[in-house]
Each structure stands twice: as structure tokens, then as C-alpha cells.
Design an enzyme around this catalytic site. Structure first.
Site, short mmCIF file in Angstrom:
data_model
loop_
_atom_site.label_atom_id
_atom_site.label_comp_id
_atom_site.label_asym_id
_atom_site.label_seq_id
_atom_site.Cartn_x
_atom_site.Cartn_y
_atom_site.Cartn_z
N GLU A 172 43.18 -30.40 8.23
CA GLU A 172 43.89 -29.12 8.07
C GLU A 172 44.84 -28.86 9.24
OE1 GLU A 172 40.68 -29.59 7.63
OE2 GLU A 172 40.39 -29.13 5.50
N HIS B 103 31.59 -21.84 1.57
CA HIS B 103 32.55 -21.93 0.47
C HIS B 103 32.78 -20.56 -0.16
CE1 HIS B 103 31.44 -26.19 0.70
NE2 HIS B 103 32.54 -26.47 0.04
#
Ligand SMILES: Cc1ncc(C[n+]2csc(CCOP(=O)(O)OP(=O)(O)O)c2C)c(N)n1
Length: 656
Positions: A398, A465
Site C-alpha cells: 500500500e 476487516h
């Protein structure tokens, strides 16, 4: 030291001498000025000049360099105006960053230089982005990004090398191995013999050279650049050198053995080259002193002129507006009345697809976004329409990709970067909050990047998540945060976010992806960022919310005469719309899915209390998730989320 002139003419050799002498003369003057207390801080590159100068001289003028704190030679070789450089160092308005930044922390597109932020590492991935843009535009240009030996221990170094290798980018990742990272010697920094040996692990070429020999640096880079322009492939180039002064001038060198200085003094890149030119009869023995005097006079003149400039006069309006690149939004309405009932996920996908059609300079990057279509299938089918160059699967990194997206902006490209889950943005946090967010304000380079953030709980996905992490970014000047709650808003706001030249964090709630649907115009359209939407009108109380909260409010508030305001944009949030509803009802609940403490509700409540106190008939109340991580088991998750407590809270507010 052995100098090989190869095909260089005397004139070219003398020019290289002038180029390498310049930063040395400037630095010697800077050291005097430091002792006189006339400059504040200085990271010396004395002894390392052959690298910055040799590399810059070997590139074409329009090829980008991403230098660091010891690379004065990059700026002088690119002919940056000396007075402006000194104004930069002195924090004057005429410096490259208008007094907002120090030393070499700026970029200048005029000179094709992107300077560093203090954090070591991101500049390498940013360089990857520039190289990628050059490659996509088929420009046949290379990029050079610098790191020190210490900086190679950062994760961004690894990410930059790996991205460059996997994407065959025309970039030289250049390591100045100068023996120390602040006080830490290289044997406490890494275990390989030469850092360039790491190249094999990345599947790229690695080269180690004498970084104190300007001709070796120049010839090596020139040849690598020629090869890479034709056949884009990255190279890890390690230049062996030594830091002849302290980390910065105030920090001393007690920890460096004296013998090392004696050894490297003999390898001084300027005097060795100078002596060789004299021995070869290319310059006369009195030429260096004459040149040094001339250069020093020029440096003194430039410094004095810079120093005489008045201190920057603060202009708060300018400071606060220039966190964003100027941009005038103009609303695009759909061309026809055609519409379809779409789920939120399909609306995001349609907006993204139509934006790809509208902006040929737009690239999507993310994990598994290509053939696989992303884990939420937002980009399904995109590869067949736009190709893999524009719909790019990224390695798992990322941080590197977000910095690369900024590099793409430097070359005038737009990026949408998909976080696989919003949670994983934490490993790209530095890139967003320090580089993308601050870039325009620091040196007028906008970050034309939208970060897509599949967010939220209610899907039984546990603490990593399911997070709502919009508040992490809410506190960062320079970012915009958009958070739609309906399919219609999702498409129009995403298109607007992509048009906007500023960095936008775009939150998409996973439970809403397939949990809500509405009529969505079939054509391309935009909705204005920064405008809230009053989704339900009432007089008794106001619920100010966003995302899933809008749907909870619509469901749970049926027995109340409530105004429901969907913020839609969190940064900057719509103060006018908030004021209007508060003035109307006098009772406010700020509701969000994110945890309570330090959440967005806290800021909104504070703002209302401070500005609209006389309109309030009750304290501003907040309802949010419990201050815990997001639990996995559905019963725990339901208990965590505020939805089940909403009715009671509204009752409390109504009856106050
Ligand atoms: C991410 C990050 N951590 C720590 C620092 C503080 N810091 C500034 S320079 C430096 C040493 C860098 O060493 P190296 O990369 O070898 O470059 P050199 O200074 O030797 O040229 C450190 C630790 C920083 N700037 N960024």
C-alpha cells in the site's frame, strides 16, 4: 583514484569540474555562515558531491531526480537560482516553498526535481510513479531516486525496488553508501556485503561503483540511462562514499574513528579530480583558485541578497486555503433521463468506468483489481475495456503504491488507488498523511489521487476487516474525505472526486455495497463535494450522520419528527447545512458507526456548541460504536454498533 575520460572532450571535463566545485564552494560558505549563526541547520554533502553532480550531469534535463538532504549538487547542476535556494534555506517568501518548508524539502517541476519529505523512503516509491508515468507516455525518459544506506532499511526501499522490478520501470534507485545513518554504522544497519547485492533478490540489475569518482559516476549513469530509455528496466546503483562531516552540523562526529576520515580524505572527489585535470594539462594549476574565488563571490552575493529579504509575512487566509490546489467545481448533469436501479457497489463501478472513459490519463491501481476485478468486483471487466496498463494489479504494498500515485500526479496523471479493505490503509498511512496531503501546500504539486476505501462493520469480518477509520484522516489538512450512503451519491461523488485534483479519501461501506440500491442516472454526472443532503425533514430534532448511520436513522427514527442530515463529505464538512438544521430543531444527535472517542462526532458537536449555542435546547449528543476494536461474533458486533441504542438515545434527546 583512476579517472577515465572515455569520449569526453576537454571542455566537457572542465564543465564537470565547474559543476562539482559549485556545491563544495557553497558548502564551505555555509559552514562559515553557520559558525556566524546566520543559517540554522545544515546537512553537509561534503565528500559526496561526485554522486549528485555526476548523476545529474549524465541525465537529460527533463528527466526527474528525487534527491535527499545531502544532494545540493543536484540543485546546482540543474541550475537552480542561487538566491532562491538561499531564500529557501532562510525560510523567505521567495524560496521554493514560500517559507513553509526547510532545506531541500521541496520540489521544482521547472527543474524536474522532486525533493524529499523528512521521512526516509517515500521518495523512492514516488520516483517509481514518475517512471511509470514516463513509461506509459512512452517518453523514453528515466528517473533517479536517491537513498542513503540507512534508508535502505525502510520498508519503502523494499517496496520501491520490488514495484520497479515487477513493472520494469525505467528508474535508477541510487544508494549513497556513506558508512553511517546518523550515528549508526553500516554493520549495525544491514548484513550483506554490498547493498547492490540485494538487486538479485528483486530480479533487477545491481551495480556498485566508486561514488567519489565523478567520471565513474557520470559514465556509469550515462550508459545505464541510454540502455534504460530503450529497454525500461530498473537498476539498483550503489555508490560507495563517505560522510565527511556530522549527520548535521550540530551533531558532531565523535563516534566516527579518525582513521576513516584520514582514509577518505585521500579520496576526496573534488581535489582528486582537480589534481587529475591539472596533471593531464586540461586545466592550469592556477585555474581552481580563480574559479573558487569567482564562485565564492557569486555565492556571497546571492546569500546576502536572500538574507536581506524580509521575513515572510503570515497571511492566514492564504495559508489555510493553499492546503488544496485551486479547483472550481462545475456540476455535470446526466445527458439524458435514462436511469437504472443500481446497488451501491454497481454505482461505484459505473462511476469509475465512466471516469476511465472520460479521463484518458486516469489509472486504477490496487491489489487484484485487474482480471480478478477486485475483491468486491468493482473493476470486473475493466481490463478488457481499458487494458492492463491502466487497470494495474499491484504487488502487496500500500505504501509504495500510494507514493507512486503522487509521482504519477507529478507527470499530470490521475490515479484511483483501491485499498482492498480500508483497514489496510494503515500500511500506507505515511504516504497519505505526509506526502499526498501536504504536497500542494509545500511546493504547489497537487496529488491527483482518489483512495477508495471499502469500509465498515456489520459483515461479521472482525477487527481487521471492519474498521471505520475516516477519523484517522479527518485531522489531516490537505485531504478531502467523501463518504456516500446511497448509490446515487456514490456514483456522482466518485466522479467528482476523480475530477478534483486534490487527494480524496473515498469511503464505500461494505454492508451498503449490496445492501442498498436506488435509481442512478445512466450517464456520467457529478455531485458537489462538501455538500450535505437533508434526506428527511422534521422539526423535533436533528440527526447528523453519514454512511450506514443514514440508513439506521431512517429506520429507527420513524417515531420522531426528525431532520436527517447526511453529511456525504466529512472533510471539509458542510457547516451551512449543519447550522440550518440546528437552528431549525435546536436538538442534535451526531451519529456514526466509528467509535466514539476522538471521532468525527466530537468535532461536529464541538463546532455546534461553539457556534450555535444560542440555538440549542439540549446538549449536543453523540452516539457511536463502543470504544473497542470491532468484534467478530455477530452478537458482539451488534452490541458494538450503535444501531441498537439509537431509539433510546433519540428518546433521551427528545425528552430533554
Ligand atoms: C522514517 C524516518 N525515520 C527516521 C528519520 C531520522 N533520520 C534522518 S536522517 C537519518 C539517517 C539517515 O541515514 P542514511 O539513509 O544513511 O542517509 P545519510 O544521512 O547518511 O545521507 C535518520 C535516522 C527520518 N528522517 N525518517
Amino acid at each position: 583514484m583512476k579517472f577515465e575520460r572515455k569520449n569526453l572532450s576537454n571542455e566537457e571535463l572542465i564543465n564537470l569540474y565547474r559543476l562539482i566545485l559549485k556545491p563544495r564552494v557553497i558548502e564551505e560558505r555555509m559552514l562559515k555562515l553557520l559558525r556566524q549563526g546566520r543559517v540554522s541547520k545544515w546537512f553537509s554533502g561534503i565528500g559526496q558531491e561526485a554522486i549528485a553532480v555526476g548523476v545529474t550531469a549524465a541525465l537529460h534535463e527533463d528527466e526527474y531526480l528525487c534527491p535527499l538532504h545531502r544532494n545540493l549538487g543536484v540543485f546546482t547542476t540543474r541550475n537552480c537560482d542561487l538566491q532562491q535556494l538561499f531564500e529557501q534555506f532562510q525560510g523567505k517568501a521567495g524560496g521554493f516553498s514560500q517559507g513553509r518548508e526547510r532545506s531541500f524539502h521541496f520540489g521544482t517541476n521547472k527543474h524536474h526535481i522532486v525533493g524529499m519529505i523528512s521521512h526516509l523512503g517515500p521518495q523512492l516509491c514516488l520516483g517509481d510513479g514518475i517512471a511509470l508515468a514516463s513509461k506509459l507516455k512512452q517518453e523514453k525518459k528515466i528517473t533517479v531516486a536517491f537513498t542513503g544506506d540507512g534508508g535502505t532499511s525502510e520498508g519503502d526501499f523494499h517496496e520501491a525496488c520490488n514495484i520497479a522490478a515487477v513493472w520494469d520501470l525505467p528508474i535508477i534507485i541510487l544508494i549513497e553508501n556513506n558508512g553511517y545513518g546518523l550515528s549508526t554504522p553500516i554493520n549495525e544497519q544491514f548484513r550483506c556485503k554490498f547493498l547492490a547485492e540485494r538487486a538479485i533478490g528483486y530480479g533487477m540489475k545491481g551495480v556498485t561503483i566508486d561514488g567519489n569518482n565523478i567520471l565513474e559516476v557520470y559514465h556509469t549513469v550515462k550508459q545505464l540511462a541510454e540502455e534504460m530509455r530503450e529497454n525500461p528496466k530498473p537498476v539498483l546503483l550503489e555508490c560507495m562514499t563517505f560522510r565527511m562531516r556530522g549527520h548535521e552540523e550540530a551533531s558532531g562526529v565523535k563516534y566516527v574513528p579518525k582513521e576513516l576520515f584520514e582514509l577518505w580524505e585521500k579520496k576526496d572527489p573534488v581535489t582528486n579530480y582537480e589534481n587529475w585535470l591539472i596533471e593531464e594539462g586540461i586545466i592550469s594549476p592556477d585555474y581552481p583558485d580563480m574559479l573558487k574565488d569567482d564562485m565564492d563571490a557569486e555565492v556571497r552575493k546571492a546569500f546576502d541578497a536572500a538574507d536581506k529579504q524580509p521575513d515572510v509575512v503570515p497571511d492566514t487566509e492564504k495559508e489555510t486555503t493553499e492546503i488544496y490546489a485551486p479547483y472550481h467545481f462545475s456540476l455535470t448533469n446526466p445527458k439524458s433521463t435514462a436511469s437504472n436501479k443500481l446497488r451501491l457497489v454497481d454505482a461505484v463501478s459505473e462511476g469509475l468506468k465512466q471516469s476511465m472513459q472520460k479521463h484518458p490519463n486516469l489509472v486504477i491501481m490496487g491489489q487484484d483489481v485487474a482480471e480478478y476485478g477486485g475483491v468486491f468486483k468493482v473493476t470486473e471487466g475493466f481490463v478488457s475495456e481499458f487494458g492492463k496498463e491502466r487497470v494495474r494489479n499491484t504487488p502487496l504494498c500500500e505504501s509504495g503504491i500510494l507514493s507512486a500515485a503522487l509521482g504519477m500526479s507529478v507527470k499530470g496523471m490521475k490515479s484511483v488507488v483501491e485499498m482492498q479493505f480500508a483497514d489496510f490503509v494503515s500500511t500506507g498511512f505515511n504516504a497519505i498523511v505526509n506526502n499526498l496531503a501536504k504536497s500542494y501546500w509545500r511546493w504547489a504539486q497537487n496529488a491527483d489521487v482518489v483512495v477508495r476505501m471499502p469500509t465498515g462493520a456489520g459483515v461479521g469480518a472482525g477487527p481487521f476487516h471492519s474498521q471505520s477509520n475516516e477519523a484517522w484522516f479527518f485531522h489531516v489538512p490537505g485531504l478531502k474525505i467523501v463518504y456516500p450512503s446511497t448509490s446515487y451519491d456514490a456514483k456522482g461523488l466518485l466522479c467528482a472526486a476523480i475530477e478534483d485534483p486534490n487527494p480524496v479519501m473515498f469511503f464505500e461501506h461494505k454492508a451498503l455495497y449490496r445492501g442498498v440500491e436506488s435509481e442512478v442516472p445512466a450517464d456520467y454526472y457529478t455531485l458537489e463535494i462538501g455538500k450535505a443532503n437533508l434526506v428527511k425533514q422534521g422539526d423535533e430534532l436533528s440527526i447528523i450522520t453519514y454512511g450506514a448511520g443514514v440508513h439506521w436513522a431512517l429506520k429507527e427514527a420513524d417515531s420522531f419528527d426528525a431532520d436527517i442530515l447526511d453529511l456525504r463529505t466529512l472533510l471539509p464538512f458542510d457547516k451551512d447545512a449543519i447550522a440550518a438544521t440546528v437552528k431549525k430543531t435546536g436538538k442534535v444527535l451526531v451519529l456514526h458507526e466509528d467509535t466514539l472517542t476522538g471521532g468525527i462526532g466530537a468535532e461536529i458537536a464541538a463546532w455546534i456548541t461553539e457556534n450555535l449555542f444560542e440555538h440549542l435546547d439540549a446538549p449536543v449528543m453523540r452516539l457511536a460504536s463502543l470504544d473497542t476494536p470491532v468484534p467478530f461474533a455477530i452478537s458482539l458486533e451488534n452490541n458494538f454498533l450503535p444501531k441498537s441504542r439509537l431509539k433510546e438515545k433519540l428518546q433521551q434527546l427528545a425528552s430533554f
